[in-house]
Scaffold this motif. Structure first.
Motif, PDB file in Angstrom:
ATOM      1  N   LEU A 138       0.828  -1.222   0.000  1.00 19.77           N
ATOM      2  CA  LEU A 138       0.000   0.000   0.000  1.00 19.77           C
ATOM      3  C   LEU A 138       0.853   1.259   0.000  1.00 19.77           C
ATOM      4  CD1 LEU A 138      -2.798   1.489   0.521  1.00 19.77           C
ATOM      5  CD2 LEU A 138      -2.216   1.339   2.950  1.00 19.77           C
ATOM      6  N   ARG A 139       0.582   2.148  -0.940  1.00 19.49           N
ATOM      7  CA  ARG A 139       1.126   3.520  -0.874  1.00 19.49           C
ATOM      8  C   ARG A 139      -0.044   4.471  -0.754  1.00 19.49           C
ATOM      9  NH1 ARG A 139       5.651   6.134  -4.613  1.00 19.49           N
ATOM     10  NH2 ARG A 139       6.856   4.850  -3.172  1.00 19.49           N
ATOM     11  N   HIS A 140       0.090   5.432   0.185  1.00 11.07           N
ATOM     12  CA  HIS A 140      -1.042   6.313   0.484  1.00 11.07           C
ATOM     13  C   HIS A 140      -0.511   7.689   0.868  1.00 11.07           C
ATOM     14  CE1 HIS A 140      -4.768   7.686   2.400  1.00 11.07           C
ATOM     15  NE2 HIS A 140      -5.383   6.686   1.776  1.00 11.07           N
TER      16      HIS A 140
ATOM     17  N   GLY B 259      10.823  14.418   2.950  1.00 11.20           N
ATOM     18  CA  GLY B 259      11.330  13.177   2.334  1.00 11.20           C
ATOM     19  C   GLY B 259      11.182  12.001   3.290  1.00 11.20           C
ATOM     20  N   ARG B 260      10.198  11.158   3.033  1.00 14.14           N
ATOM     21  CA  ARG B 260       9.931  10.056   3.976  1.00 14.14           C
ATOM     22  C   ARG B 260      11.056   9.031   3.967  1.00 14.14           C
ATOM     23  NH1 ARG B 260       4.716   8.590   0.353  1.00 14.14           N
ATOM     24  NH2 ARG B 260       5.804   8.082  -1.553  1.00 14.14           N
ATOM     25  N   THR B 261      11.779   8.942   2.833  1.00 13.50           N
ATOM     26  CA  THR B 261      12.833   7.915   2.779  1.00 13.50           C
ATOM     27  C   THR B 261      13.947   8.231   3.772  1.00 13.50           C
ATOM     28  OG1 THR B 261      14.213   8.880   1.046  1.00 13.50           O
ATOM     29  CG2 THR B 261      12.345   7.571   0.315  1.00 13.50           C
ATOM     30  N   VAL B 262      14.241   9.524   3.960  1.00 16.21           N
ATOM     31  CA  VAL B 262      15.305   9.859   4.923  1.00 16.21           C
ATOM     32  C   VAL B 262      14.840   9.690   6.367  1.00 16.21           C
ATOM     33  CG1 VAL B 262      16.850  11.291   3.530  1.00 16.21           C
ATOM     34  CG2 VAL B 262      14.819  12.331   4.548  1.00 16.21           C
TER      35      VAL B 262
ATOM     36  N   THR C 231      18.268  13.789  -1.951  1.00 12.52           N
ATOM     37  CA  THR C 231      16.804  13.664  -2.110  1.00 12.52           C
ATOM     38  C   THR C 231      16.255  14.808  -2.963  1.00 12.52           C
ATOM     39  OG1 THR C 231      16.306  15.015  -0.164  1.00 12.52           O
ATOM     40  CG2 THR C 231      16.565  12.640   0.194  1.00 12.52           C
ATOM     41  N   ARG C 232      15.093  14.558  -3.491  1.00 11.90           N
ATOM     42  CA  ARG C 232      14.337  15.538  -4.291  1.00 11.90           C
ATOM     43  C   ARG C 232      13.551  16.444  -3.349  1.00 11.90           C
ATOM     44  NH1 ARG C 232       8.718  14.995  -5.952  1.00 11.90           N
ATOM     45  NH2 ARG C 232       8.548  13.120  -4.679  1.00 11.90           N
ATOM     46  N   VAL C 233      13.433  17.723  -3.700  1.00  9.30           N
ATOM     47  CA  VAL C 233      12.520  18.577  -2.926  1.00  9.30           C
ATOM     48  C   VAL C 233      11.092  18.161  -3.312  1.00  9.30           C
ATOM     49  CG1 VAL C 233      11.794  20.941  -2.412  1.00  9.30           C
ATOM     50  CG2 VAL C 233      14.209  20.450  -2.838  1.00  9.30           C
ATOM     51  N   GLN C 234      10.295  17.796  -2.280  1.00 15.20           N
ATOM     52  CA  GLN C 234       9.000  17.136  -2.500  1.00 15.20           C
ATOM     53  C   GLN C 234       7.915  18.173  -2.800  1.00 15.20           C
ATOM     54  OE1 GLN C 234       8.628  13.335  -1.337  1.00 15.20           O
ATOM     55  NE2 GLN C 234      10.726  13.615  -2.072  1.00 15.20           N
ATOM     56  N   LYS C 235       7.924  18.654  -4.020  1.00 19.31           N
ATOM     57  CA  LYS C 235       7.028  19.739  -4.441  1.00 19.31           C
ATOM     58  C   LYS C 235       5.573  19.505  -4.013  1.00 19.31           C
ATOM     59  CE  LYS C 235       5.801  22.149  -8.685  1.00 19.31           C
ATOM     60  NZ  LYS C 235       5.939  22.160 -10.141  1.00 19.31           N
TER      61      LYS C 235
ATOM     62  N   PRO D  64      16.857   8.074  -3.806  1.00 18.65           N
ATOM     63  CA  PRO D  64      15.721   7.139  -3.944  1.00 18.65           C
ATOM     64  C   PRO D  64      15.040   7.282  -5.308  1.00 18.65           C
ATOM     65  CG  PRO D  64      15.109   8.979  -2.538  1.00 18.65           C
ATOM     66  CD  PRO D  64      16.582   9.145  -2.832  1.00 18.65           C
ATOM     67  N   LEU D  65      15.289   8.394  -5.992  1.00 18.12           N
ATOM     68  CA  LEU D  65      14.699   8.707  -7.299  1.00 18.12           C
ATOM     69  C   LEU D  65      13.170   8.834  -7.187  1.00 18.12           C
ATOM     70  CD1 LEU D  65      16.908   6.354  -9.540  1.00 18.12           C
ATOM     71  CD2 LEU D  65      17.237   8.808  -9.127  1.00 18.12           C
ATOM     72  N   PRO D  66      12.502   9.625  -7.987  1.00 20.02           N
ATOM     73  CA  PRO D  66      13.023  10.322  -9.156  1.00 20.02           C
ATOM     74  C   PRO D  66      13.880  11.529  -8.793  1.00 20.02           C
ATOM     75  CG  PRO D  66      10.746  10.977  -8.768  1.00 20.02           C
ATOM     76  CD  PRO D  66      11.064   9.903  -7.759  1.00 20.02           C
TER      77      PRO D  66
HETATM   78  N1  ASP Z   1      10.373   7.540  -4.543  1.00 18.10           N
HETATM   79  C1  ASP Z   1      10.594   8.077  -3.217  1.00 18.10           C
HETATM   80  C2  ASP Z   1       9.308   8.102  -2.419  1.00 18.10           C
HETATM   81  O1  ASP Z   1       8.306   7.566  -2.852  1.00 18.10           O
HETATM   82  C3  ASP Z   1      11.299   9.365  -3.233  1.00 18.10           C
HETATM   83  C4  ASP Z   1      10.616  10.526  -3.883  1.00 18.10           C
HETATM   84  O2  ASP Z   1       9.469  10.434  -4.360  1.00 18.10           O
HETATM   85  O3  ASP Z   1      11.248  11.582  -3.925  1.00 18.10           O
HETATM   86  O4  ASP Z   1       9.297   8.626  -1.319  1.00 18.10           O
END
Ligand code: ASP
Length: 327
Positions: free
Chosen positions: A123-125, A186-189, A247-251, A286-288
């Motif tokens: 699940l992704r939410h 950034g949830r991955t960090v 990490t990407r800035v999560q716009k 983690p990409l993108p």
């Molecule tokens: N793909 C990773 C995530 O789902 C990182 C990101 O979207 O920036 O958290």
């Protein structure tokens, strides 16, 4: 309906005494060091099997529901590939707008529906805590593939596995991990900082002021006695860094678009900047990516972000086998 699951004559029986059998994977907080090493051991085996035979029948007859309320390329396709490499199959629900979710069905009812047809649900939410809500409603295992700005545990597991495999280490004790970019959203960090703090590492956080690592995560890291420090500029810490996690800035998480404009492009990794880094270190993402790492750096042997995706396949194969009682 009477259960047939105890029938010893049914094919493809699972080991119900396996430690992860039937468990949800919601947070990295569920893992301690021996558990992590167990996951990595299984993932390493999976890597060997994929290299030798490609696809095999460990999960033949099992079905995964891939339930994604937010966009995904790597997580959803690697879970699909993982299930299919193990001989199982997948029901993909990527476009929830075409499902009963668009008619107002609750998350709990959606997972109760899917578990009638499947053995495990990924699940992704967009909401933090959604995976825990789903797990409460479901009898079958739920794997959290990202819950808003909360956690992304399978990503952190694959990130840590990448560090071990790439640096050829028995342990990451003594290593310096620098996290760069959007540490707030950034949830991955968030997951990686928690997981890495099970080891005796040093954590550097480099971000704009408005995108600092949340206090709650830093408190948890502190409670483990792990050294951590915050910076605004990368130059100060790049030379000591063994793992640079960009990490990407999560716009999509910003309430105010002007704030995003102020911090987008705050850090860009390119071959020139990387001259100050060690020769033996890795750059992960983690990409993108949306401009934080120049493609000019892609051919550098330290650029581990494409290999990182492949490690994700092996870790997700391991996790599926574990919760389905086959590892
Ligand atoms: N793909 C990773 C995530 O789902 C990182 C990101 O979207 O920036 O958290």
């Amino acid at each position: 309906m009477p259960s047939t699951s105890n029938n010893p004559h049914l094919p493809f029986g699972e080991n119900k005494n396996a430690p992860w059998y039937g468990k949800d994977i919601l947070s990295v907080k569920q893992f301690d060091r021996p558990n992590l090493e167990y996951v990595f051991g299984v993932a390493h085996e999976m890597r060997g099997m994929v290299e030798r035979v490609g696809t095999f029948d460990l999960l033949k007859g099992k079905i995964l529901a891939n339930l994604f309320y937010e966009p995904s390329t790597r997580t959803s396709s690697s879970f699909t590939a993982a299930m299919e490499r193990l001989g199982g199959s997948v029901i993909p629900i990527n476009e929830v707008k075409y499902s009963s979710v668009s008619k107002g069905e609750s998350l709990a009812d959606t997972v109760r529906t899917l578990e009638c047809y499947t053995d495990v649900i990924v699940l992704r939410h967009p909401e933090t805590g959604a995976a825990a809500i789903a797990a409460k409603a479901a009898r079958k295992p739920i794997i959290n593939a990202g819950d808003g700005v909360g956690e992304h545990p399978t990503q952190a597991l694959l990130d840590t596995f990448t560090i071990f495999e790439e640096l050829g280490l028995e342990t990451i004790d003594g290593k310096t991990i620098t996290m760069l970019g959007d540490l707030k959203y950034g949830r991955t960090v968030h997951s990686l900082a928690r997981l890495a703090s099970m080891y005796n590492v040093k954590l550097n956080y480099v971000s704009p002021e408005i995108l600092r690592m949340p206090e709650a995560v830093m408190e948890e890291v502190k409670a483990k006695g792990v050294a951590q420090a915050e910076y605004r500029s990368l130059e100060q810490v790049l030379p000591e860094t063994d793992v640079l996690y960009v990490t990407r800035v999560q716009k999509e998480r910003f309430e105010n678009p002007e704030d995003y404009d102020k911090v987008k492009g705050a850090y860009v990794i390119d071959p020139e900047i990387m001259k100050a880094a060690k020769k033996e270190m890795i750059v992960m993402h983690p990409l993108p990516r949306v401009g934080e790492i120049s493609p000019d750096f892609d051919d550098d042997p330290r650029a581990a972000y494409f290999r990182q995706m492949e490690y994700g396949l092996y870790v997700r194969m391991a996790l599926l086998a574990m919760v389905l009682g086959k590892a």
